[in-house]
Design an enzyme around this catalytic site. Structure first.
Site, PDB file in Angstrom:
ATOM      1  N   ASP A 312     -25.491 -28.159   2.145  1.00  0.00           N
ATOM      2  CA  ASP A 312     -24.266 -28.246   2.952  1.00  0.00           C
ATOM      3  C   ASP A 312     -23.522 -26.915   3.020  1.00  0.00           C
ATOM      4  O   ASP A 312     -22.594 -26.757   3.824  1.00  0.00           O
ATOM      5  CB  ASP A 312     -23.337 -29.327   2.395  1.00  0.00           C
ATOM      6  CG  ASP A 312     -23.911 -30.727   2.583  1.00  0.00           C
ATOM      7  OD1 ASP A 312     -24.801 -30.903   3.432  1.00  0.00           O
ATOM      8  OD2 ASP A 312     -23.465 -31.648   1.872  1.00  0.00           O
ATOM      9  N   ARG A 343     -27.353 -28.050  12.613  1.00  0.00           N
ATOM     10  CA  ARG A 343     -26.632 -26.908  12.032  1.00  0.00           C
ATOM     11  C   ARG A 343     -27.391 -25.586  12.134  1.00  0.00           C
ATOM     12  O   ARG A 343     -26.789 -24.536  11.910  1.00  0.00           O
ATOM     13  CB  ARG A 343     -26.244 -27.208  10.581  1.00  0.00           C
ATOM     14  CG  ARG A 343     -25.107 -28.206  10.490  1.00  0.00           C
ATOM     15  CD  ARG A 343     -24.649 -28.433   9.068  1.00  0.00           C
ATOM     16  NE  ARG A 343     -23.556 -29.396   9.059  1.00  0.00           N
ATOM     17  CZ  ARG A 343     -23.213 -30.136   8.009  1.00  0.00           C
ATOM     18  NH1 ARG A 343     -23.871 -30.018   6.865  1.00  0.00           N
ATOM     19  NH2 ARG A 343     -22.206 -30.986   8.094  1.00  0.00           N
TER      20      ARG A 343
HETATM   21  C1  S3P Z   1     -25.327 -36.320   0.290  1.00  0.00           C
HETATM   22  C2  S3P Z   1     -26.599 -35.823   0.381  1.00  0.00           C
HETATM   23  C3  S3P Z   1     -26.982 -34.771   1.328  1.00  0.00           C
HETATM   24  C4  S3P Z   1     -25.766 -34.014   1.857  1.00  0.00           C
HETATM   25  C5  S3P Z   1     -24.669 -34.933   2.268  1.00  0.00           C
HETATM   26  C6  S3P Z   1     -24.218 -35.789   1.095  1.00  0.00           C
HETATM   27  C7  S3P Z   1     -25.061 -37.409  -0.663  1.00  0.00           C
HETATM   28  O1  S3P Z   1     -27.638 -35.356   2.428  1.00  0.00           O
HETATM   29  O2  S3P Z   1     -26.152 -33.189   2.940  1.00  0.00           O
HETATM   30  O3  S3P Z   1     -23.560 -34.198   2.752  1.00  0.00           O
HETATM   31  O4  S3P Z   1     -23.884 -37.719  -0.942  1.00  0.00           O
HETATM   32  O5  S3P Z   1     -26.037 -37.995  -1.170  1.00  0.00           O
HETATM   33  P1  S3P Z   1     -29.224 -35.683   2.396  1.00  0.00           P
HETATM   34  O6  S3P Z   1     -29.474 -36.660   1.328  1.00  0.00           O
HETATM   35  O7  S3P Z   1     -29.526 -36.241   3.766  1.00  0.00           O
HETATM   36  O8  S3P Z   1     -29.901 -34.368   2.163  1.00  0.00           O
END
Ligand code: S3P
Length: 425
Positions: A312, A343
């Site tokens: 992120d 992104r």
């Molecule tokens: C998150 C996991 C990530 C991240 C998201 C929050 C989470 O996504 O990008 O902002 O809280 O488990 P992904 O699991 O799709 O990589």
């Protein structure tokens, strides 16, 4: 919203609660027996969507003052919602709640905003179906709305193609309700907040390398959770202090879980002056204060297993790379294409609008640093992390920067612009 070059950033800032941990604290509190008391909960729109969903399933959640209190209904105590569950803009809500709903004895439908309805859900539908869940994409396009109906679940060992904490967590949560052991192996370790917190709630979860395992639970038990500041939100202030000459910021209360701290490792490789102070552990999560001083940065290469630990933060890292000497290469980050916006595209297009020398690649981008940025028209695409990254870029850009739909920062950091303004010397 309009932005201009900044004077040095000085002083202290306390970062609001971690988004991932805030979501999980309400979800696990809702399906636990007894009360869960959460301090430092992130009052962003995404986490409020999670609260709204569980309230609709009969959970009393008090959210006043500094503490959120969840009056848990036990693992099998949720009740059927009387209408569709709205996950808003939140991928975490949609994917994690699906794992819980797969184990319930009632049918329900969940959906979200226009962005959520374009994000891939097959990645959870496939493993949950393998566990016996009845989960369908209402429009048969692999996206929300999703309808989930009653079924009997059994454990599986799932080998995920993507390193995704949302996928891993969805499967582990379904595993609470499944017969036998449930295991998830991912190609690189993604954030492990689910494993840490479920263990605190009494679940039998183990982790070895990139494999997490869970056994079915009789009950979870309410806990006191103290949510650390979100390193993903701290990232904008880390970058701002490093970029704006003369800056020195003390960023307090930042979660530094090793599955999330990739930005600190990258900053170190870039030659950043960051000191960690007062490191402590609470609710199984480490956090610290960060003292960040303006630094001249050099380019880095970022890829492989580092990517999930800073996924992120890549938009704001790309902004930092524009000011670094040399060529920064970001690879193995194709997941960026399926976030709140694409992104890779939104970062590259907006950096170009500010005069940066940047190229889009299949799985990342190449940034030739050192070319001064100028103000430009920034399209946030309603993506909170794009808006905040380019607010940071504007601090070192010549002239005026205009960010469209800048208020989308409400998703994860409602006070972001006020805080940025307050720190200007
Ligand atoms: C998150 C996991 C990530 C991240 C998201 C929050 C989470 O996504 O990008 O902002 O809280 O488990 P992904 O699991 O799709 O990589």
């Amino acid at each position: 919203m309009k932005f201009y070059p900044s004077t040095p950033l000085k002083g202290e800032i306390t970062i609001p609660g971690d988004k991932s941990i805030s979501h999980r604290s309400v979800m696990f509190g809702s399906i636990a027996r007894g009360t869960t008391e959460i301090t430092g909960f992130l009052q962003g729109a995404d986490c409020l969507s999670t609260i709204a969903c569980f309230r609709k399933m009969g959970v009393t959640i008090e959210n006043e003052g500094d503490t959120v209190r969840v009056l848990g209904r036990g693992l099998r105590g949720l009740t059927a919602p009387d209408s569709v569950l709205d996950c808003g803009n939140s991928g975490t809500t949609t994917r994690l709640i699906s794992g819980i709903l797969a184990g319930q004895k009632f049918p329900c439908t969940l959906t979200g905003d226009a962005s959520i309805q374009k994000r891939p859900m097959k990645r959870i539908m496939e493993p949950l179906s393998m566990m016996g869940a009845h989960i369908e994409s209402v429009h048969q396009n692999g996206c929300a709305p999703l309808s989930i109906s009653e079924s009997t679940l059994h454990g599986i060992h799932y080998h995920s193609k993507v390193a995704s904490a949302q996928v891993k967590s969805s499967i582990l949560l379904a595993g609470l309700y499944a017969e036998g052991k449930t295991q998830v192996t991912e190609p690189a370790l993604s954030r492990n907040h689910t494993e840490i917190m479920l263990r605190c709630f009494g679940a039998n979860v183990t982790s070895e390398g990139c494999t997490a395992s869970i056994l079915p639970a009789e009950e979870l038990y309410g806990q006191k959770i103290s949510v650390p500041g979100d390193i993903s939100s701290a990232a904008y202030f880390i970058a701002a202090a490093l970029l704006v000459p003369g800056s020195e910021l003390l960023i307090k209360n930042v979660g530094i879980n090793p599955t999330r701290d990739g930005i600190l490792r990258v900053c170190q490789d870039m030659g950043a002056d960051i000191t960690l102070l007062n490191a402590v552990y609470d609710s199984g999560e480490p956090y610290a204060d960060l003292l960040v001083r303006h630094s001249s940065l050099k380019a880095v290469e970022i890829g492989g297993s580092l990517i999930p630990t800073l996924i992120d933060e890549l938009p704001v890292i790309a902004v930092m790379a524009c000011a670094a000497q040399g060529t920064t290469i970001i690879r193995d980050a194709a997941e960026l294409k399926v976030k709140e916006s694409n992104r890779i595209r939104t970062v590259v297009d907006n950096l170009k609008a500010m005069g940066a020398d940047v190229e889009e690649t299949e799985d990342g981008m190449i940034i030739h640093g050192g070319k001064p940025l100028h103000g430009g028209l920034i399209e946030s695409h309603l993506d909170h992390r794009i808006a905040m990254s380019f607010a940071v870029a504007s601090l070192i850009a010549e002239g005026e920067t205009v960010i469209q739909d800048a208020d989308c920062v409400n998703i994860s950091y409602p006070a972001f612009y006020q805080e940025l303004e307050r720190l200007k010397d």
